[in-house]
Design an enzyme around this catalytic site. Sequence first.
Site, PDB file in Angstrom:
ATOM      1  NE  ARG A  54      -1.645  -2.439   2.938  1.00  0.00           N
ATOM      2  CZ  ARG A  54      -2.124  -3.638   2.711  1.00  0.00           C
ATOM      3  NH1 ARG A  54      -3.359  -3.787   2.361  1.00  0.00           N
ATOM      4  NH2 ARG A  54      -1.383  -4.709   2.855  1.00  0.00           N
ATOM      5  CB  THR A  55       3.404   2.467   2.393  1.00  0.00           C
ATOM      6  OG1 THR A  55       2.589   2.030   3.483  1.00  0.00           O
ATOM      7  CG2 THR A  55       4.058   3.780   2.734  1.00  0.00           C
ATOM      8  CE  LYS A  82      27.059  -5.402  -7.804  1.00  0.00           C
ATOM      9  NZ  LYS A  82      27.256  -4.382  -8.836  1.00  0.00           N
ATOM     10  NE  ARG A 104       7.139   0.682   4.893  1.00  0.00           N
ATOM     11  CZ  ARG A 104       5.904   0.176   4.960  1.00  0.00           C
ATOM     12  NH1 ARG A 104       5.677  -1.071   4.634  1.00  0.00           N
ATOM     13  NH2 ARG A 104       4.888   0.918   5.357  1.00  0.00           N
ATOM     14  CG  HIS A 132       3.635   3.964   8.744  1.00  0.00           C
ATOM     15  ND1 HIS A 132       3.841   4.757   7.628  1.00  0.00           N
ATOM     16  CD2 HIS A 132       3.055   2.819   8.284  1.00  0.00           C
ATOM     17  CE1 HIS A 132       3.407   4.098   6.560  1.00  0.00           C
ATOM     18  NE2 HIS A 132       2.930   2.938   6.930  1.00  0.00           N
TER      19      HIS A 132
HETATM   20  C1  NCD Z   1       1.787  -1.103   8.216  1.00  0.00           C
HETATM   21  C2  NCD Z   1       3.288  -1.021   8.208  1.00  0.00           C
HETATM   22  O1  NCD Z   1       3.959  -1.596   7.382  1.00  0.00           O
HETATM   23  O2  NCD Z   1       3.749  -0.334   9.087  1.00  0.00           O
HETATM   24  N1  NCD Z   1       1.199  -1.326   7.004  1.00  0.00           N
HETATM   25  C3  NCD Z   1       1.022  -0.243   6.207  1.00  0.00           C
HETATM   26  O3  NCD Z   1       1.908   0.536   5.946  1.00  0.00           O
HETATM   27  N2  NCD Z   1      -0.246  -0.052   5.777  1.00  0.00           N
HETATM   28  C4  NCD Z   1       1.235  -1.911   9.275  1.00  0.00           C
HETATM   29  C5  NCD Z   1       1.697  -3.300   9.399  1.00  0.00           C
HETATM   30  O4  NCD Z   1       2.556  -3.801   8.695  1.00  0.00           O
HETATM   31  O5  NCD Z   1       1.144  -3.913  10.293  1.00  0.00           O
END
Ligand code: NCD
Length: 316
Positions: A54-55, A82, A104, A132
């Site tokens: 999603r993100t 590497k 991320r 997040h």
């Molecule tokens: C979350 C994440 O990766 O922090 N998912 C997301 O970004 N929608 C929540 C999760 O992984 O539980």
Amino acid sequence: MRELISIDDLSAQDLADVLDLATQFAEVQKRDMPKVPALRGRTVVLAFFEDSTRTRTSFDIAARRLSADVVNFSAGASSLKKGESLRDTIETITAMGVDAIVVRHASSGVPTAISGWTDAAVVNAGDGWHQHPTQALLDSFTIRDHFGSLEGKRIALVGDILHSRVARSNAAAFSKLGAEVVVVAPKTLLPSTLDGWPVTVETNLDAVIGDLDVAYFLRIQKERMGSGLLPSDREYRTRYGLTVERAARLADDALIMHPGPMNRGVEIDPEVADDPRAVVLGQVANGVPVRMAVLYSVLGPGRFDHEDELEAVAAS
Ligand code: NCD
């Protein structure tokens, strides 16, 4: 706003400003041509060192709808394999003249470190158990869209609080926006201290479910868990899952939320995930205008001068 690392860096006014801007971008989404030239000529790198559906996708769509150029950097296919260090990797990306890095990473603190190594605007798309912030913004947007405001709303964050960056960001954002936040979890899935968390704590979901405006279920994050924290999925569901019986006790206009990915039958029963009060896909949809607002805030000409930004969006 120069970067977005943590909800803790934003005031209540900043949060409201981003949500207002996102409302404008949500209008743009309804046009035949859901795209504005606001970030033409800017380059956004999506640097995802941890999996995401999603993100990542919604940052990608958001940047393109602002007419930015988007580069997807895949850690798995890079020279990190590497042995190149994270710092060298970021400095290499920066040397190509990028304007924003959306990152991320499985370790808390990586976006903060990166921000010290680059002049590009850093946007945190999830770091370890820490933060997040765009999830918290899109969830706040979803709740505000439904109720008009978060002021005085009773919101429960249920489940794996300990391992959840979503819980940390959302508790901070919801409470800054005036909601009353309660975390509901077994003791084994709560942090050893909740000092600094603007929340109350409850271990019995049935004690609060009847008077919630929002029931927010967190994913059981097995990939971050040591053994022995959870008796079994079945027992977890019995005590903390949104079962059909519990859903019947939730108010008719309450919202059922989950950040995804959902473990159906553990956090939420399959029948309930499709309840009309469940807005899980609405959360996902709102990710696009909210992330447009964030990218525009860190890269746009006004750099968070609210009035100018709204005018610019309306005119584009
Ligand atoms: C979350 C994440 O990766 O922090 N998912 C997301 O970004 N929608 C929540 C999760 O992984 O539980």
